[in-house]
Design an enzyme around this catalytic site. Structure first.
Site, PDB file in Angstrom:
ATOM      1  N   MET A 103      34.253   5.254   9.169  1.00 22.66           N
ATOM      2  CA  MET A 103      34.475   5.972   7.902  1.00 22.66           C
ATOM      3  C   MET A 103      36.082   5.701   7.721  1.00 22.66           C
ATOM      4  SD  MET A 103      32.267   7.544   6.683  1.00 22.66           S
ATOM      5  CE  MET A 103      32.915   8.850   5.398  1.00 22.66           C
ATOM      6  N   SER A 153      31.361  12.869   1.415  1.00 24.52           N
ATOM      7  CA  SER A 153      30.063  12.354   1.501  1.00 24.52           C
ATOM      8  C   SER A 153      29.965  11.051   0.882  1.00 24.52           C
ATOM      9  CB  SER A 153      29.429  13.249   0.643  1.00 24.52           C
ATOM     10  OG  SER A 153      27.951  13.059   0.981  1.00 24.52           O
ATOM     11  N   LYS A 213      31.576  21.239   1.791  1.00 25.70           N
ATOM     12  CA  LYS A 213      30.839  20.213   2.187  1.00 25.70           C
ATOM     13  C   LYS A 213      29.781  20.739   3.227  1.00 25.70           C
ATOM     14  CE  LYS A 213      29.825  15.925   3.434  1.00 25.70           C
ATOM     15  NZ  LYS A 213      29.256  15.892   4.913  1.00 25.70           N
ATOM     16  N   HIS A 254      26.908  21.545   1.097  1.00 24.73           N
ATOM     17  CA  HIS A 254      26.324  20.158   0.561  1.00 24.73           C
ATOM     18  C   HIS A 254      25.426  19.906   1.637  1.00 24.73           C
ATOM     19  CE1 HIS A 254      26.240  16.000   1.053  1.00 24.73           C
ATOM     20  NE2 HIS A 254      26.391  15.685  -0.128  1.00 24.73           N
ATOM     21  N   ASN A 255      25.778  19.973   3.070  1.00 22.46           N
ATOM     22  CA  ASN A 255      25.021  19.274   3.912  1.00 22.46           C
ATOM     23  C   ASN A 255      23.789  20.300   4.106  1.00 22.46           C
ATOM     24  OD1 ASN A 255      26.766  17.522   4.347  1.00 22.46           O
ATOM     25  ND2 ASN A 255      26.951  17.304   6.582  1.00 22.46           N
ATOM     26  N   GLU A 274      21.410  19.022   1.633  1.00 22.57           N
ATOM     27  CA  GLU A 274      20.876  17.849   2.189  1.00 22.57           C
ATOM     28  C   GLU A 274      19.751  18.141   3.252  1.00 22.57           C
ATOM     29  OE1 GLU A 274      24.205  15.130   3.517  1.00 22.57           O
ATOM     30  OE2 GLU A 274      22.985  14.990   5.310  1.00 22.57           O
ATOM     31  N   LYS A 300      24.011  17.132  13.676  1.00 20.76           N
ATOM     32  CA  LYS A 300      25.299  17.339  14.196  1.00 20.76           C
ATOM     33  C   LYS A 300      25.724  18.802  13.999  1.00 20.76           C
ATOM     34  CE  LYS A 300      26.723  12.760  13.860  1.00 20.76           C
ATOM     35  NZ  LYS A 300      26.162  12.267  12.399  1.00 20.76           N
ATOM     36  N   ARG A 349      13.760  20.721  12.081  1.00 19.35           N
ATOM     37  CA  ARG A 349      14.501  20.081  13.071  1.00 19.35           C
ATOM     38  C   ARG A 349      14.460  20.328  14.781  1.00 19.35           C
ATOM     39  NH1 ARG A 349      19.777  16.659  10.486  1.00 19.35           N
ATOM     40  NH2 ARG A 349      18.843  16.728   8.479  1.00 19.35           N
ATOM     41  N   HIS A 358      18.024  57.165   8.718  1.00 19.14           N
ATOM     42  CA  HIS A 358      18.887  56.177   8.167  1.00 19.14           C
ATOM     43  C   HIS A 358      19.255  56.487   6.510  1.00 19.14           C
ATOM     44  CE1 HIS A 358      19.517  53.976  11.732  1.00 19.14           C
ATOM     45  NE2 HIS A 358      18.089  53.610  12.075  1.00 19.14           N
TER      46      HIS A 358
HETATM   47  C1  6PG Z   1      27.235  13.065   4.349  1.00 21.00           C
HETATM   48  C2  6PG Z   1      26.346  13.386   5.325  1.00 21.00           C
HETATM   49  C3  6PG Z   1      27.229  13.286   6.697  1.00 21.00           C
HETATM   50  C4  6PG Z   1      26.499  13.726   7.714  1.00 21.00           C
HETATM   51  C5  6PG Z   1      25.001  13.098   8.106  1.00 21.00           C
HETATM   52  C6  6PG Z   1      24.418  13.455   9.459  1.00 21.00           C
HETATM   53  O1  6PG Z   1      27.419  13.772   3.553  1.00 21.00           O
HETATM   54  O2  6PG Z   1      27.633  11.699   4.054  1.00 21.00           O
HETATM   55  O3  6PG Z   1      26.287  14.711   5.017  1.00 21.00           O
HETATM   56  O4  6PG Z   1      28.313  13.840   6.609  1.00 21.00           O
HETATM   57  O5  6PG Z   1      27.127  13.606   9.099  1.00 21.00           O
HETATM   58  O6  6PG Z   1      24.236  13.475   7.194  1.00 21.00           O
HETATM   59  O7  6PG Z   1      24.315  14.801   9.520  1.00 21.00           O
HETATM   60  P1  6PG Z   1      23.264  15.287  10.601  1.00 21.00           P
HETATM   61  O8  6PG Z   1      23.480  14.399  11.983  1.00 21.00           O
HETATM   62  O9  6PG Z   1      23.549  16.789  10.693  1.00 21.00           O
HETATM   63  O10 6PG Z   1      21.966  15.285  10.268  1.00 21.00           O
END
Ligand code: 6PG
Length: 471
Positions: A14, A129, A183, A186-187, A190, A260, A287, A451
């Site tokens: 990055m 992102s 963010k 956002h994830n 995603e 992650k 997952r 309650h």
């Molecule tokens: C982005 C992605 C990135 C993220 C990967 C892996 O917006 O470019 O969200 O930031 O690190 O998508 O995420 P996981 O390993 O949690 O699937």
């Protein structure tokens, strides 16, 4: 000395790509990395038109930068961010700006923001992102922090960001850790969309027995429709990819999904804020379920369901699958955006949802044509609590209900897991229910724990000595 416009710490994938992107835009960019090989390889990659310096020495790096210095950290979230800050601090001065461009948990950013503010240093948490390509040729960037200090960064960020209709996919988002928070959500979105796509793919394959060419073409075609988005597009490309033996690569990839943490954080924090996002919860859970491979192998031979074969018309099935996917993708955005509304109040971020949906239209992983519809919805009503209450989006989901209901019935009958699809419909059906059966939950809580409850016919707090009370 003191002539470079911008500095980047961490010259991994990055960092190095963002630095080259900045240099492409005629800014002088300096890089720092402890790994001499990374420093060297960046220097080698630099074009003659680029003004780039790179070093392993923190002091030399800081001395290259013009004041107030603007330095972005692109190191793994957690301790490496603190170490990078510590290594720079002796050479920084009041007014300098540090930006954390990683997927950092927002409370870490809050802590660093306070610590560095006390030293007169402006700290920004900024979600970025778009992966490697995005970093090199135009990401979507989500900065949060001190609004005034952002002016120093604005020209550089606007130059390197992705553009949609000439507008850069970066804008100041809000106070403190707003950038990392946005963010994170956002994830979460995603995760939700990726899970939905994989469930639809599974239904096509194991449910409707569509052949692989048809599945591949369907995704490629869908990307020419209202489903147009980065994740649908790459799914088509992935399904097309052949291994060296000419067979489809997808069938050779293990189903053990990694993560992650950002999806899990979204779900965890949504629980803390009491904001429902069941599609994203299901995505995180699935997952986790994928990691139980050895147990699933055992269970597959013990927990049996013999589904009936039903005659299906492939064209009708594909049309229902498309409606089901579009419906549930809209619902996933609705959940994430509604969480941002709640979080903005809770954490005083002062988020503007129109701005967020605008900068998500390009560069980022969840970019999609639908984002422009959401932007319009928030432009028409900035206080909209949920995009499902926008008339245009309401009709879009209403029209696709038959599709999702048919697909879920089919999945249940076939015994195919479709947690994210089901949770999307469950969210929709609960959200549009004027009355939920939670009155019974209130009565049960009062029965066993005194309650108390509220009534619909009169105000006040009530407790009942229930007839036949057992405890
Ligand atoms: C982005 C992605 C990135 C993220 C990967 C892996 O917006 O470019 O969200 O930031 O690190 O998508 O995420 P996981 O390993 O949690 O699937």
């Amino acid at each position: 000395m003191n002539t470079f416009d911008f500095g980047i710490v961490g010259l991994g994938v990055m960092g190095r790509n963002l630095l080259l992107n900045i240099a492409d835009q005629n800014f002088a960019a300096a890089g720092l990395d402890l790994d001499l090989e990374k420093v060297q390889s960046l220097k080698n990659e630099a074009d003659t038109k680029h003004t780039i310096e790179a070093t392993t020495d923190a002091q030399e790096f800081v001395q290259h930068l013009q004041r107030p210095r603007a330095i972005m950290l692109l190191v793994p979230a957690g301790k490496p961010v603190d170490s990078a800050i510590q290594s720079l601090l002796p050479y920084l001065e009041q007014g300098d700006i540090l930006i954390d461009g990683g997927n950092t948990y927002f409370t870490d950013t809050d802590r660093r923001f306070l610590e560095l503010s006390a030293k007169g240093i402006h700290f920004f948490g900024m979600g970025i992102s778009g992966g490697e390509k995005g970093a090199r040729f135009g990401p979507s960037m989500m900065p949060g922090g001190d609004k005034k200090a952002y002016e120093r960064l604005r020209p550089i960020f606007e130059a390197i960001a992705a553009k949609v209709q000439g507008e850069p996919c970066v804008e100041y988002l809000g106070n403190g850790s707003a950038g990392n928070y946005v963010k994170m959500v956002h994830n979460g979105i995603e995760y939700g969309i990726m899970q939905l796509i994989s469930e639809i793919y599974d239904l096509m394959k194991r449910g409707y027995n569509l052949d692989e060419d048809t599945i591949e073409k369907t995704f490629l075609n869908w990307n020419q429709t209202e489903l147009k988005s980065y994740l649908i597009e790459i799914t088509g490309h992935i399904l097309k990819e052949k291994d060296h033996d000419g067979l489809r690569l997808i069938n050779k990839i293990s189903d053990w999904a990694k993560s992650k943490g950002t999806g899990k954080w979204t779900s965890q924090n949504a629980m803390d804020l009491h904001t429902p996002l069941p599609t994203i919860d299901a995505a995180v859970t699935m997952r986790d379920m994928s990691k139980y491979k050895p147990e699933r192998i055992l269970a597959a031979s013990k927990l049996i369901w013999n589904s009936k074969d039903t005659a299906v018309n492939n064209a009708e099935a594909i049309s229902s699958l498309k409606d089901a996917l579009y419906f549930s993708i809209l619902i996933t955005y609705a959940q994430g955006l509604s969480m941002l509304k709640t979080a903005s109040k809770e954490y005083n971020y002062e988020l503007d949802l129109q701005t967020i949906t605008k900068i998500w239209r390009g560069g980022c992983i969840i970019r999609a044509d639908a984002l422009e519809d959401f932007r319009k919805a928030f432009a028409a009503d900035p206080n909209l609590p949920n995009i499902l209450l926008d008339s245009d989006i309401a009709s879009k989901v209403n029209e696709r209900q038959t599709g999702i209901r048919d697909i879920i019935q089919f999945a249940v009958q076939k015994g195919l897991p479709s947690a994210a699809l089901m949770n999307s419909l469950a969210y929709f059906d609960a959200y549009r229910s004027e009355n939920l059966p939670t009155n019974l939950i209130q009565a049960q809580r009062d029965y066993f724990g005194a309650h108390t409850y509220e009534r619909i016919d009169t105000s006040g707090i009530f407790h009942t000595q229930w007839n036949d009370q057992k405890i």
